[in-house]
Each structure stands twice: as C-alpha cells, then as structure tokens.
Design a protein around this motif. Structure first.
Motif, short mmCIF file in Angstrom:
data_model
loop_
_atom_site.label_atom_id
_atom_site.label_comp_id
_atom_site.label_asym_id
_atom_site.label_seq_id
_atom_site.Cartn_x
_atom_site.Cartn_y
_atom_site.Cartn_z
N LYS A 127 78.82 38.35 6.94
CA LYS A 127 79.20 36.93 7.03
C LYS A 127 77.98 36.05 7.25
CE LYS A 127 83.85 37.53 8.97
NZ LYS A 127 84.66 37.40 10.20
N GLU A 128 77.10 36.46 8.16
CA GLU A 128 75.92 35.66 8.46
C GLU A 128 74.97 35.62 7.27
OE1 GLU A 128 72.55 34.93 11.90
OE2 GLU A 128 74.12 36.41 12.27
N GLU A 131 76.22 33.08 4.90
CA GLU A 131 75.94 31.72 5.39
C GLU A 131 74.47 31.34 5.18
OE1 GLU A 131 78.20 29.47 6.35
OE2 GLU A 131 79.61 31.04 5.77
N LYS A 134 73.89 30.70 1.48
CA LYS A 134 74.46 29.41 1.08
C LYS A 134 73.58 28.25 1.57
CE LYS A 134 78.84 28.91 2.12
NZ LYS A 134 80.15 29.15 2.76
#
Length: 196
Positions: A127-128, A131, A134
C-alpha cells in the motif's frame, strides 16, 4: 531525484561491502533454485543493502535475515501478491503478462525496501509503495527504467547479475528517503537493526 547522485552513492557503499554483496547475491541466485527460499533470500539481500546504506558493516550471514519466521512469512506474502497476477497475465497471453509486470514494477517498486527499512508487513508495504509511486510518478518511472537497464546488462553476462542485483537493491534502499521526504541519512527506523 538525481539519478547520477543515487548511482554514485550506491557505488560508494557497494564498493565498501563488495565481497559480502557478491557472495550474498550468489547465495540468493543459487538458493532461489529451491523455490521456497527465493522470497526470504530476496528479503535478506534488501537487508544487506539497508545495513550498507546506514553505514553498518555488511556480513554474508545477513542474507539469511529473511529466514526468521515472521520475515519468512511476510516475504512470501509479498512475493505471492505480486507474482500471482503476473503469472495469470502470462497465462492469458504474453502481452497482458508484460503489461502487468511493468505496472507492478512501477507501483510496487518500493515494497520490499519498505518491508526491510520500516519493518512493515507485506500488505502495508504494498500500500505504501503504491502511495509513494503515485506521489512520485516521474522519479519512480525513471528509477524503474534505470534498474531494469542495469539488471538487463547484468543478466546479459551471467556474472554481471551478481553485481547488478545487490547494486540495484542498494539504489532502491537509498531512493526511499528521497521519495518519502525523509532525511537522506536513512533516519527511518529499520526494524531489523536489533536483529542484525
């Protein structure tokens, strides 16, 4: 991100721990023939890179850091989450497999380094990493291209892989504080530091 600086810094650290990194890469390559050891050995190589980035002495035994029960499980969870969709893509057709592989290389580029540096679990690392990718698309794509080119050059001659594998892992570890905005001296707490 200045790729030239990243390459220079990675090279300086790599040279200081040259023997350990080369032997660690050899162990990872040959150890990955036994499939069950591939994920924890990749974790161990990242652990070696993190130690070098912090200015610690890198030891050959560090390549086995991923064999601690929690690290072993988390490294495999990470590996499976990334590899199963790529495998399915290649089963469907070669082109979808390539597209998925490239996309995953970009969005999950930082997952393994995050797992090692922050001691995060597989899902949190993924998930990190997404992020970070992105938030830093240009830097991430440039870094993916550089890593892919270096590893392609390394794999063109077999012996080259033992140099490019640990070197590119070191680049990814050193890139983390840059793309996350942390201080460049690797101030992110490495959860494995007390286990080294």
């Amino acid at each position: 991100m200045e790729i030239e600086t990243l390459l220079k810094d990675s090279w300086e650290i790599f040279q200081k721990n040259l023997v350990a990194y080369i032997i660690g890469a050899l162990i990872t390559i040959f150890g990955s023939i036994i499939v069950i050891t591939s994920a924890p050995l990749a974790y161990g190589l990242a652990h070696m890179a993190a130690k070098g980035a912090r200015g610690e002495t890198v030891e050959i035994a560090d390549v086995f850091a991923g064999f601690k029960p929690d690290k072993f499980i988390q490294s495999w969870v990470l590996f499976l989450i990334i590899m199963i969709p790529i495998f399915i893509g290649f089963l469907l057709l070669i082109v979808p497999g390539i597209i998925i592989a490239i996309a995953f290389s970009i969005i999950f580029l930082y997952a393994l380094p995050l797992m090692v540096v922050k001691g995060a679990g597989a899902v949190d690392s993924l998930k990190e990493s997404l992020e970070i990718a992105k938030a830093n698309p240009q830097d991430t794509i440039i870094l993916v291209v550089v890593v892919m080119i270096l590893n392609a050059i390394g794999s063109a001659i077999w012996i080259g892989t033992i140099l490019t594998m640990p070197f590119t892992m070191l680049m990814l570890i050193l890139a983390l504080p840059i793309v996350t905005g942390a201080k460049p001296e690797m101030n992110v707490q490495d959860a494995t530091i007390s286990e080294a």
